[in-house]
Structures are given as structure tokens and as C-alpha cells.
Design a protein around this motif. Structure first.
Motif, PDB file in Angstrom:
ATOM      1  N   SER A  52       0.833  -1.207   0.000  1.00  0.00           N
ATOM      2  CA  SER A  52       0.000   0.000   0.000  1.00  0.00           C
ATOM      3  C   SER A  52       0.864   1.251   0.000  1.00  0.00           C
ATOM      4  CB  SER A  52      -0.928  -0.003   1.220  1.00  0.00           C
ATOM      5  OG  SER A  52      -1.778  -1.122   1.205  1.00  0.00           O
ATOM      6  N   LEU A  53       1.941   1.236   0.810  1.00  0.00           N
ATOM      7  CA  LEU A  53       2.858   2.376   0.862  1.00  0.00           C
ATOM      8  C   LEU A  53       3.604   2.553  -0.455  1.00  0.00           C
ATOM      9  CD1 LEU A  53       4.384   1.896   4.428  1.00  0.00           C
ATOM     10  CD2 LEU A  53       2.826   3.711   3.708  1.00  0.00           C
ATOM     11  N   TRP A  54       3.915   1.436  -1.117  1.00  0.00           N
ATOM     12  CA  TRP A  54       4.677   1.504  -2.356  1.00  0.00           C
ATOM     13  C   TRP A  54       3.952   2.338  -3.418  1.00  0.00           C
ATOM     14  CZ3 TRP A  54       9.266   1.352  -4.111  1.00  0.00           C
ATOM     15  CH2 TRP A  54       9.532   1.117  -5.462  1.00  0.00           C
ATOM     16  N   LYS A  55       2.648   2.297  -3.408  1.00  0.00           N
ATOM     17  CA  LYS A  55       1.880   3.095  -4.371  1.00  0.00           C
ATOM     18  C   LYS A  55       2.108   4.589  -4.150  1.00  0.00           C
ATOM     19  CE  LYS A  55      -1.755  -0.411  -4.735  1.00  0.00           C
ATOM     20  NZ  LYS A  55      -3.198  -0.733  -4.498  1.00  0.00           N
TER      21      LYS A  55
ATOM     22  N   LEU B  11       7.514   9.127  -6.020  1.00  0.00           N
ATOM     23  CA  LEU B  11       8.515  10.039  -5.462  1.00  0.00           C
ATOM     24  C   LEU B  11       9.920   9.707  -5.925  1.00  0.00           C
ATOM     25  CD1 LEU B  11       7.269  10.211  -1.749  1.00  0.00           C
ATOM     26  CD2 LEU B  11       6.802  11.847  -3.582  1.00  0.00           C
ATOM     27  N   LEU B  12      10.115   8.508  -6.445  1.00  0.00           N
ATOM     28  CA  LEU B  12      11.447   8.048  -6.786  1.00  0.00           C
ATOM     29  C   LEU B  12      11.887   8.561  -8.149  1.00  0.00           C
ATOM     30  CD1 LEU B  12      11.279   4.295  -5.681  1.00  0.00           C
ATOM     31  CD2 LEU B  12      12.177   6.233  -4.395  1.00  0.00           C
ATOM     32  N   ASP B  13      13.170   8.885  -8.225  1.00  0.00           N
ATOM     33  CA  ASP B  13      13.779   9.155  -9.518  1.00  0.00           C
ATOM     34  C   ASP B  13      13.674   7.880 -10.356  1.00  0.00           C
ATOM     35  OD1 ASP B  13      16.456   8.821 -11.208  1.00  0.00           O
ATOM     36  OD2 ASP B  13      16.052  10.977 -11.026  1.00  0.00           O
ATOM     37  N   PRO B  14      13.370   7.993 -11.654  1.00  0.00           N
ATOM     38  CA  PRO B  14      13.229   6.782 -12.480  1.00  0.00           C
ATOM     39  C   PRO B  14      14.442   5.866 -12.435  1.00  0.00           C
ATOM     40  CG  PRO B  14      12.411   8.705 -13.665  1.00  0.00           C
ATOM     41  CD  PRO B  14      13.038   9.214 -12.404  1.00  0.00           C
ATOM     42  N   VAL B  15      15.642   6.441 -12.327  1.00  0.00           N
ATOM     43  CA  VAL B  15      16.851   5.617 -12.257  1.00  0.00           C
ATOM     44  C   VAL B  15      16.875   4.820 -10.958  1.00  0.00           C
ATOM     45  CG1 VAL B  15      19.368   5.643 -12.183  1.00  0.00           C
ATOM     46  CG2 VAL B  15      18.159   7.176 -13.741  1.00  0.00           C
ATOM     47  N   VAL B  16      16.503   5.482  -9.843  1.00  0.00           N
ATOM     48  CA  VAL B  16      16.452   4.796  -8.559  1.00  0.00           C
ATOM     49  C   VAL B  16      15.370   3.715  -8.585  1.00  0.00           C
ATOM     50  CG1 VAL B  16      15.977   5.052  -6.088  1.00  0.00           C
ATOM     51  CG2 VAL B  16      17.336   6.787  -7.283  1.00  0.00           C
TER      52      VAL B  16
END
Length: 376
Positions: free
Chosen positions: A232-235, A240-245
Motif C-alpha cells: 500500500s505504501l509503495w503506491k 517520489l522516486l527518480d526513475p533511475v532509482v
């Protein structure tokens, strides 16, 4: 901005002021452990000096050049520059702007002082928690930082101390990297985690630091045993993450999946491996920071490093002016620059014990104190 050498506050003074990263946390009826530092309980003879003991370290106004070489530490200088170039898709102007922003941040937040004071000014409960502990490597040789999320209690210590601890982990992880390994692996164990273990303010701060001040240091993120809570948190986290990360995140639903990334001898028994190691924080010991009190030896080591950095810069300028019209003089060949870089690395490792307080990874042999050897 960082304090001047004449007025550099002690660890205790910085702790009381809470001024390190400008995060104020109002605590009600704080337990004794809330702000307790390692230095509060460690042996008196284990702590580093409360002031820079060397003229080489106590610079009234560090320049950007100083900041660059301080940031290089014991890396090959090209490794640092390549991190920023890769992060900005090989656009030199963008990479330079990013590097300069990083150097300004390190000067403003006085990262050198954090390295100097080391664990003595870190939260004792955090050090004992094992969150972020380094142990073993993944299958491509990247050091593994273990993060059992269930052990994280955002309310157990001030936010600024959590951020300090995280930067400490990032800086220590750099010490164990040796070519060709340039990145680390994060093993995030979400077993039994709950929403109470999540700190959004810290998480966003961590992402900002990772992307802007420690680019290209993350090789792999393993999310183990993702529960419905984490899914649920992953959504919320994913955007928020940079695409590379984000591309470096892998999910391991089972212990068998983990073994695909980490060999059994490097994986704890509770995660399906054969490593019987149990984390226990190794407290500072008497006289481990004795070299930091030797101002003359520190100045000599700093002078040596300064000289070889000058040599590397000169070799780089000569190398950059070479054309293919005529065979270049021997001193212009890349080999001369490589030798200069090796001298920088050797001088930096020799100076480390004079500028950085020893860590638990020095005490346990993970990081070698002898600059001529490599880590275990």
C-alpha cells in the motif's frame, strides 16, 4: 553555515542546540534515551578531540577546491566526477551545477565535522538498533546495508539525529567501496512492519540526499517479504522516486528469491542464509582516536595529500592539452595521471585516521586501519 575553527562547537553543544540540519523536534516528557549520544556513555579516552587539533583541518574559510578534495576522500577523483556526469546524463554543465550544489551543502552542513566527531555524537539507540548495519556483499560484490523496517521508531529520537545517522552510514559505506565496486545494496526487510515504522518527512529527506548529494551510489534495493502494508505504501512511494532509482528496486517475495541476489554465506540465517552473525554495536574503545590528537602528524599527512592533489591537477591539465599531431612527452601520457591518482588515494588513506573518528567497522575489522590493506 559551518562554524569557524575558533568557535566550532563541541558534540554536546551541537546536540543541545539541535542545529545540525535545522530540523527542530519538540519532544514531551523525553525518555533518557531520546537524545542520548554514544559519547555520553563511551569511555572518556575513546572520544576524538573536541576541537580540530590541526591547522590543516581548522580552516577559517574552506574554498570550493578544499570542499572538492574533502569530498573525494579516498576515492579516485574520476569516480566522484563520473557519478555526477552519469546522474545528469553526461551533460557537463548540468553535472557541474549538481557537483557545486553538493559541495555547498557539505560546507554548509559541515560534513567534515561529522566525520571528525564520528559516532561519539550519534544517537546511541540508533547505533544499537542495527538499522543500516553493513554485513557481507551481494553476488556482484556490492556491500549490503540491512534495514529491518520493523525496528524503526520515528518517535524514539529527534529527526535531526536520524538524518545525521543516515549521512554517517552513507559516508562509512564509501569507505568499504573498492574498484571496481562503486555502489551499495540496500536490503529492506519489511517483515512485521507497520505504518508506525514509516517516517515520511525523513523518507523524502533521504531521497533528496541520495539523489542530489550521493548520486550513483545505489546499485540495488531489495524489498524482502513485502506485506500488504508495504504494498500500500509503495503506491505512494513509487511516484517520489527518480526513475533511475526506481529501476534498481527488486522485490523478493521469498528467501529463495533473496538467494538469487545474495549468496547464502552473506545472508543471515533468519533470511534463509547460513551467516550466523548477530548484530551488536561495538562501543568505542580507549585511545582508538589517539592519532587525531597528534597535530604535527596530522599536518604532515595533510601536507603530503595537498602536494599529491596538486600533482594530480597538474597531470590532468597536461593530459587535457595533448593532441594527436605529435607524440606527447612522457609526462603527458595517461600513465602519469594514473600514477598521480594512485598517490592521491594512498595519501588520503594514510590521512584518514587523523581526520575521521574510528567507527564500529574499524573495530570489527570490516574497514582496515592499515592504509596498505583492503577491507574484509
Amino acid at each position: 553555515a559551518s562554524a569557524s575553527p575558533a568557535t566550532t562547537p563541541t558534540s554536546a553543544e551541537k546536540s543541545r542546540s539541535g542545529s545540525w540540519f535545522s530540523f527542530g523536534v519538540a519532544a514531551k516528557a523525553e525518555p533518557a534515551s531520546y537524545r542520548q549520544l554514544v559519547g555520553d556513555v563511551a569511555a572518556d579516552g575513546s572520544r576524538p578531540p573536541e576541537r580540530y587539533s590541526s591547522a590543516a583541518m581548522a580552516r577559517a574559510a574552506p574554498t570550493m577546491r578544499d570542499a572538492f578534495w574533502d569530498t573525494v576522500l579516498s576515492d579516485h577523483p574520476d569516480v566522484l566526477l563520473l557519478r555526477f556526469l552519469r546522474a545528469r546524463k553526461w551533460k557537463p554543465e548540468d553535472a557541474l551545477a549538481m557537483l557545486l550544489a553538493c559541495l555547498r551543502w557539505r560546507l554548509a552542513e559541515d560534513i567534515d565535522w561529522l566525520l571528525w566527531t564520528g559516532e561519539s555524537r550519534l544517537n546511541l539507540a540508533l547505533m544499537r538498533s542495527g538499522i543500516g548495519a553493513m554485513r557481507g556483499t551481494d553476488r556482484i560484490g556490492q556491500p549490503v546495508l540491512h534495514i529491518p523496517v520493523r525496528l524503526n521508531d520515528p518517535k524514539a529520537q529527534p529527526l535531526e539525529q536520524i538524518v545525521e545517522y543516515t549521512i554517517y552510514l552513507m559516508e562509512v559505506a564509501r569507505c568499504v567501496l573498492r574498484p571496481p565496486v562503486e555502489k551499495v545494496c540496500l536490503l529492506v526487510d519489511t517483515t512485521d512492519m507497520s505504518l508506525a515504522n514509516m517516517d515520511w518527512t525523513f523518507f523524502k529527506t533521504f531521497l533528496h540526499y541520495l539523489e542530489h548529494y550521493y548520486p550513483e551510489c545505489l546499485g540495488l534495493v531489495l524489498i524482502y517479504n513485502a506485506s500488504w502494508v508495504f504494498n500500500s505504501l509503495w503506491k505512494l512511494i513509487r511516484p517520489l522516486l527518480d526513475p533511475v532509482v526506481a529501476s534498481k528496486v527488486q522485490f523478493a517475495a521469498s528467501q529463495k528469491d533473496l538467494l538469487h541476489f545474495i549468496a547464502p554465506e552473506n545472508l543471515p540465517i533468519e533470511l534463509g542464509g547460513s551467516d550466523r552473525f548477530t548484530y551488536s554495536y561495538a562501543m568505542p574503545v580507549e585511545k582508538e582516536n589517539a592519532p587525531m590528537f597528534d597535530s604535527s602528524a596530522c599536518d604532515a599527512a595533510a601536507a603530503k595529500r595537498h602536494a599529491v592533489c596538486d600533482e594530480f591537477e597538474a597531470a590532468t591539465r597536461a593530459w587535457a592539452t595533448v593532441t594527436t599531431v605529435e607524440p606527447p612527452p612522457a609526462e603527458f601520457l595517461p600513465h602519469a595521471r594514473t600514477l598521480a591518482a594512485d598517490s592521491v588515494i594512498a595519501a588520503s588513506r594514510a590521512m584518514d585516521k587523523y581526520r575521521r573518528a574510528r567507527t564500529q567497522y574499524h573495530r570489527t575489522g570490516v574497514i582496515a586501519d592499515d592504509p596498505t590493506t583492503t577491507a574484509n
